[in-house]
Design a protein around this motif. Structure first.
Motif, PDB file in Angstrom:
ATOM      1  N   ILE A   1      65.294  32.354 -56.066  1.00  0.00           N
ATOM      2  CA  ILE A   1      66.545  32.894 -56.600  1.00  0.00           C
ATOM      3  C   ILE A   1      66.540  34.396 -56.851  1.00  0.00           C
ATOM      4  O   ILE A   1      67.588  34.976 -57.076  1.00  0.00           O
ATOM      5  CB  ILE A   1      66.941  32.144 -57.894  1.00  0.00           C
ATOM      6  CG1 ILE A   1      68.397  32.478 -58.285  1.00  0.00           C
ATOM      7  CG2 ILE A   1      65.958  32.431 -59.033  1.00  0.00           C
ATOM      8  CD1 ILE A   1      68.960  31.595 -59.369  1.00  0.00           C
ATOM      9  N   ASP A   2      65.427  35.097 -56.782  1.00  0.00           N
ATOM     10  CA  ASP A   2      65.487  36.526 -57.084  1.00  0.00           C
ATOM     11  C   ASP A   2      65.226  37.381 -55.852  1.00  0.00           C
ATOM     12  O   ASP A   2      64.493  37.006 -54.958  1.00  0.00           O
ATOM     13  CB  ASP A   2      64.496  36.890 -58.200  1.00  0.00           C
ATOM     14  CG  ASP A   2      63.123  36.315 -57.969  1.00  0.00           C
ATOM     15  OD1 ASP A   2      62.348  36.940 -57.245  1.00  0.00           O
ATOM     16  OD2 ASP A   2      62.843  35.233 -58.510  1.00  0.00           O
ATOM     17  N   GLY A   3      65.863  38.550 -55.795  1.00  0.00           N
ATOM     18  CA  GLY A   3      65.724  39.446 -54.657  1.00  0.00           C
ATOM     19  C   GLY A   3      66.778  39.188 -53.594  1.00  0.00           C
ATOM     20  O   GLY A   3      67.527  38.212 -53.640  1.00  0.00           O
ATOM     21  N   ASN A   4      66.845  40.095 -52.600  1.00  0.00           N
ATOM     22  CA  ASN A   4      67.797  39.923 -51.504  1.00  0.00           C
ATOM     23  C   ASN A   4      67.431  38.762 -50.590  1.00  0.00           C
ATOM     24  O   ASN A   4      68.278  38.247 -49.862  1.00  0.00           O
ATOM     25  CB  ASN A   4      67.863  41.213 -50.673  1.00  0.00           C
ATOM     26  CG  ASN A   4      68.475  42.368 -51.449  1.00  0.00           C
ATOM     27  OD1 ASN A   4      69.489  42.198 -52.119  1.00  0.00           O
ATOM     28  ND2 ASN A   4      67.858  43.544 -51.368  1.00  0.00           N
ATOM     29  N   TYR A   5      66.146  38.378 -50.586  1.00  0.00           N
ATOM     30  CA  TYR A   5      65.702  37.319 -49.678  1.00  0.00           C
ATOM     31  C   TYR A   5      65.761  35.937 -50.310  1.00  0.00           C
ATOM     32  O   TYR A   5      65.164  34.983 -49.828  1.00  0.00           O
ATOM     33  CB  TYR A   5      64.286  37.589 -49.171  1.00  0.00           C
ATOM     34  CG  TYR A   5      63.298  38.171 -50.152  1.00  0.00           C
ATOM     35  CD1 TYR A   5      63.312  37.837 -51.503  1.00  0.00           C
ATOM     36  CD2 TYR A   5      62.327  39.069 -49.715  1.00  0.00           C
ATOM     37  CE1 TYR A   5      62.394  38.372 -52.388  1.00  0.00           C
ATOM     38  CE2 TYR A   5      61.403  39.619 -50.595  1.00  0.00           C
ATOM     39  CZ  TYR A   5      61.454  39.266 -51.925  1.00  0.00           C
ATOM     40  OH  TYR A   5      60.535  39.799 -52.814  1.00  0.00           O
ATOM     41  N   ALA A   6      66.476  35.777 -51.412  1.00  0.00           N
ATOM     42  CA  ALA A   6      66.505  34.519 -52.142  1.00  0.00           C
ATOM     43  C   ALA A   6      67.270  33.433 -51.395  1.00  0.00           C
ATOM     44  O   ALA A   6      68.190  33.704 -50.624  1.00  0.00           O
ATOM     45  CB  ALA A   6      67.136  34.733 -53.515  1.00  0.00           C
ATOM     46  N   LEU A   7      66.893  32.180 -51.666  1.00  0.00           N
ATOM     47  CA  LEU A   7      67.629  31.032 -51.134  1.00  0.00           C
ATOM     48  C   LEU A   7      68.948  30.851 -51.871  1.00  0.00           C
ATOM     49  O   LEU A   7      69.911  30.327 -51.310  1.00  0.00           O
ATOM     50  CB  LEU A   7      66.798  29.749 -51.280  1.00  0.00           C
ATOM     51  CG  LEU A   7      65.897  29.327 -50.115  1.00  0.00           C
ATOM     52  CD1 LEU A   7      66.704  28.797 -48.965  1.00  0.00           C
ATOM     53  CD2 LEU A   7      64.983  30.434 -49.660  1.00  0.00           C
ATOM     54  N   LEU A   8      68.986  31.263 -53.140  1.00  0.00           N
ATOM     55  CA  LEU A   8      70.184  31.136 -53.960  1.00  0.00           C
ATOM     56  C   LEU A   8      70.634  32.520 -54.414  1.00  0.00           C
ATOM     57  O   LEU A   8      69.809  33.389 -54.678  1.00  0.00           O
ATOM     58  CB  LEU A   8      69.905  30.261 -55.192  1.00  0.00           C
ATOM     59  CG  LEU A   8      69.292  28.883 -54.948  1.00  0.00           C
ATOM     60  CD1 LEU A   8      68.980  28.210 -56.283  1.00  0.00           C
ATOM     61  CD2 LEU A   8      70.212  28.009 -54.111  1.00  0.00           C
ATOM     62  N   ASN A   9      71.947  32.713 -54.522  1.00  0.00           N
ATOM     63  CA  ASN A   9      72.472  33.977 -55.005  1.00  0.00           C
ATOM     64  C   ASN A   9      71.943  34.259 -56.416  1.00  0.00           C
ATOM     65  O   ASN A   9      72.008  33.392 -57.292  1.00  0.00           O
ATOM     66  CB  ASN A   9      73.998  33.940 -55.006  1.00  0.00           C
ATOM     67  CG  ASN A   9      74.617  35.253 -55.457  1.00  0.00           C
ATOM     68  OD1 ASN A   9      74.697  35.537 -56.644  1.00  0.00           O
ATOM     69  ND2 ASN A   9      75.051  36.038 -54.494  1.00  0.00           N
ATOM     70  N   THR A  10      71.424  35.443 -56.618  1.00  0.00           N
ATOM     71  CA  THR A  10      70.777  35.781 -57.877  1.00  0.00           C
ATOM     72  C   THR A  10      71.698  35.637 -59.081  1.00  0.00           C
ATOM     73  O   THR A  10      71.268  35.240 -60.164  1.00  0.00           O
ATOM     74  CB  THR A  10      70.240  37.224 -57.809  1.00  0.00           C
ATOM     75  OG1 THR A  10      69.310  37.321 -56.733  1.00  0.00           O
ATOM     76  CG2 THR A  10      69.543  37.625 -59.096  1.00  0.00           C
ATOM     77  N   THR A  11      72.980  35.916 -58.898  1.00  0.00           N
ATOM     78  CA  THR A  11      73.931  35.881 -60.001  1.00  0.00           C
ATOM     79  C   THR A  11      74.601  34.520 -60.157  1.00  0.00           C
ATOM     80  O   THR A  11      74.690  33.975 -61.258  1.00  0.00           O
ATOM     81  CB  THR A  11      75.014  36.961 -59.804  1.00  0.00           C
ATOM     82  OG1 THR A  11      74.388  38.236 -59.676  1.00  0.00           O
ATOM     83  CG2 THR A  11      75.977  36.977 -60.982  1.00  0.00           C
ATOM     84  N   THR A  12      75.067  33.944 -59.033  1.00  0.00           N
ATOM     85  CA  THR A  12      75.884  32.725 -59.093  1.00  0.00           C
ATOM     86  C   THR A  12      75.107  31.435 -58.851  1.00  0.00           C
ATOM     87  O   THR A  12      75.613  30.356 -59.124  1.00  0.00           O
ATOM     88  CB  THR A  12      77.004  32.801 -58.056  1.00  0.00           C
ATOM     89  OG1 THR A  12      76.423  32.798 -56.728  1.00  0.00           O
ATOM     90  CG2 THR A  12      77.843  34.061 -58.235  1.00  0.00           C
ATOM     91  N   SER A  13      73.912  31.529 -58.283  1.00  0.00           N
ATOM     92  CA  SER A  13      73.091  30.372 -57.876  1.00  0.00           C
ATOM     93  C   SER A  13      73.689  29.617 -56.691  1.00  0.00           C
ATOM     94  O   SER A  13      73.229  28.525 -56.352  1.00  0.00           O
ATOM     95  CB  SER A  13      72.867  29.393 -59.036  1.00  0.00           C
ATOM     96  OG  SER A  13      72.183  30.020 -60.084  1.00  0.00           O
ATOM     97  N   ILE A  14      74.722  30.157 -56.057  1.00  0.00           N
ATOM     98  CA  ILE A  14      75.300  29.524 -54.873  1.00  0.00           C
ATOM     99  C   ILE A  14      74.332  29.689 -53.703  1.00  0.00           C
ATOM    100  O   ILE A  14      73.807  30.773 -53.471  1.00  0.00           O
ATOM    101  CB  ILE A  14      76.673  30.145 -54.541  1.00  0.00           C
ATOM    102  CG1 ILE A  14      77.685  29.774 -55.632  1.00  0.00           C
ATOM    103  CG2 ILE A  14      77.174  29.692 -53.174  1.00  0.00           C
ATOM    104  CD1 ILE A  14      79.032  30.439 -55.474  1.00  0.00           C
ATOM    105  N   PRO A  15      74.070  28.621 -52.945  1.00  0.00           N
ATOM    106  CA  PRO A  15      73.091  28.712 -51.853  1.00  0.00           C
ATOM    107  C   PRO A  15      73.508  29.669 -50.749  1.00  0.00           C
ATOM    108  O   PRO A  15      74.683  29.735 -50.371  1.00  0.00           O
ATOM    109  CB  PRO A  15      73.036  27.280 -51.320  1.00  0.00           C
ATOM    110  CG  PRO A  15      73.490  26.424 -52.453  1.00  0.00           C
ATOM    111  CD  PRO A  15      74.531  27.243 -53.160  1.00  0.00           C
TER     112      PRO A  15
END
Length: 484
Positions: A310-324
């Motif tokens: 969840i953290d960084g630009n390479y995350a599986l989930l959006n850092t703010t919204t948790s949307i995949p």
């Protein structure tokens, strides 16, 4: 044996930035909101998901237990490793994470401090609270020349023997004993050989290494979407295949020293320092990600850790919204459909079409993934010589009905494509249906389409296709190996 997906949760403060970009936000271990429904649902969909807790600053983390009198926050300090002072993981925060792990069914790999940590106290506290850690990885990027800091191979080998003895002392029951992993850094043949020679055959349960084969993310951020050369690299099979030498080298060392759990990629992010802002969350990134999953499986890696959850630009989930992001759905399909037995595939059609095959997870049959990186060419693919562990594929312009899974009239297909054909976009279509969470932030059901098994497989340009075919008449896919 195929590989399992695992994702990182980084121990990073909100102030962590690179090149005036701060993509981690409040998504690190120390400050992540563990009550976000989107985050909880995204993890539960994997049932179970492996998560590695660690990252760049793990070798500067002390644990708020035992002899630690206070629990200091990370502070910016340009004279210290990675620009931060020593920081602390409070045990109250560790308690919160373990409640979260139990709620979501997470299997935990914990990255221990290999430089200054008091691992004995932390591990004893973890045991006293009944928390389950599946494996401990010792240190972060200390191999070879290191990343900010390094440890000589011989010294690391001696230290990991001490850690192994500690784990065995604290966990006398082999059935519940966490695995010991290392070194968790960039592959350096001489260094890896030396450390494993010192530690011996029965110490390291998994040989872990990191891959960031695009270099610093800032290069991509400055050049990505506006630079056709970068997109060309991501869609160039010959460029992708360069990293195969790393996979092969680690596998050779594992075979030589007989590591019990084999080779693991314990951190993979394509681009250092948070990933590429305009590239990592988009459809085109899926080509790179899935091709690396397939390549790692081919070279008998057991676990592949995506940087990050969840953290960084390479995350599986959006850092703010948790949307995949798109790669979340790619990883989820891999997890649900591909089992632990890898099958050999010979692809004879076009270098822009990557193909990997596994036995189906928890069923009899085979699963194949096709990654079409070509923007112009579509393929009709047939399967021939379906026997033992060799699968020869070829494309054809004619619908020649020689594709057949024994014992099944239909096959399941999952076609992934970019919305409106925009591979720089962040919306993925599964069988023409946009993949977005429901109003209650549940992960959408990923339904296949049924296709007559005797027809060729149609693969559109710039698309990814998962195919599942049942086989009830024997062959290599009759049972699954035990999970790691």
């Amino acid at each position: 044996m195929g590989l399992k997906c695992i994702f990182s949760l980084a121990i990073l403060p909100t102030e962590k930035c690179n090149y005036n970009q701060c993509p981690w936000g409040k998504a690190g271990v120390l400050n992540l909101d563990l009550k976000k429904k989107g985050l909880i649902n995204a993890i539960k969909a994997f049932n179970p998901l492996r998560v590695k807790v660690g990252g760049s600053l793990q070798d500067q983390v002390v644990y708020g237990v035992g002899g630690v009198k206070n629990c200091p926050n990370f502070m910016k300090n340009e004279d210290s490793l990675f620009g931060f002072s020593q920081g602390c993981l409070p045990m109250t925060r560790w308690d919160e994470h373990n409640k979260f792990f139990n709620q979501t069914g997470v299997k935990v790999t914990f990255g221990l401090n290999a430089l200054i940590g008091r691992n004995w106290d932390f591990m004893k506290y973890t045991i006293s609270r009944g928390y389950k850690v599946n494996s401990y990885e010792f240190g972060n990027q200390l191999s070879g020349a290191g990343m900010g800091a390094s440890v000589e191979a011989e010294q690391y080998g001696k230290d990991i023997v001490v850690l192994k003895n500690l784990v065995e002392e604290l966990h006398p029951d082999p059935k519940t004993q966490p695995k010991v992993l290392g070194p968790g850094g960039y592959y350096d043949e001489k260094w890896f050989n030396s450390f494993l020679k010192v530690s011996g055959h029965d110490v390291v349960d998994g040989v872990t290494h990191h891959i960031y084969n695009l270099g610093p993310g800032i290069q991509i951020c400055l050049n990505s979407v506006d630079d056709p050369n970068m997109i060309t690299k991501i869609q160039d099979p010959s460029y992708l295949n360069q990293v195969a030498q790393t996979y092969k080298g680690v596998l050779n060392i594992v075979n030589r020293f007989k590591s019990q759990s084999g080779a693991w990629v314990s951190e993979y992010g394509r681009a250092l320092h948070g990933g590429a802002k305009d590239l990592s969350p988009t459809f085109v990134d899926g080509y790179w990600y899935l091709d690396q999953l397939g390549m790692a499986s081919t070279y008998n890696h057991k676990v592949f850790c995506r940087q990050t959850l969840i953290d960084g630009n390479y995350a599986l989930l959006n850092t703010t919204t948790s949307i995949p992001n798109l790669d979340y759905y790619c990883a989820l399909l891999w997890h649900l459909l591909l089992g632990s037995t890898v099958l050999a595939v010979t692809q004879l059609s076009n270098p822009n079409l990557s193909v990997y095959a596994h036995c189906v997870k928890k069923k009899t049959g085979i699963s194949i993934i096709f990654i079409n990186m070509s923007k112009d060419s579509s393929f009709n693919v047939t399967l021939s010589n379906y026997e033992h562990q060799s699968h020869n594929l070829r494309s054809t312009d004619v619908a020649k009905p020689n594709f057949e899974f024994r014992g099944s009239k239909d096959r399941e297909e999952y076609h992934l494509a970019a919305l409106a054909g925009n591979i720089h976009g962040q919306i993925v279509l599964l069988n023409d249906v946009p993949m977005v969470p429901t109003e209650t932030l549940d992960i959408p059901v990923m339904e296949p389409k049924l296709v007559n098994a005797s027809t060729p497989i149609s693969i559109s340009a710039h698309s990814i296709v998962y195919l599942v075919g049942k086989n009830n008449t024997g062959g290599p896919c009759t049972k699954e190996s035990r999970p790691i």
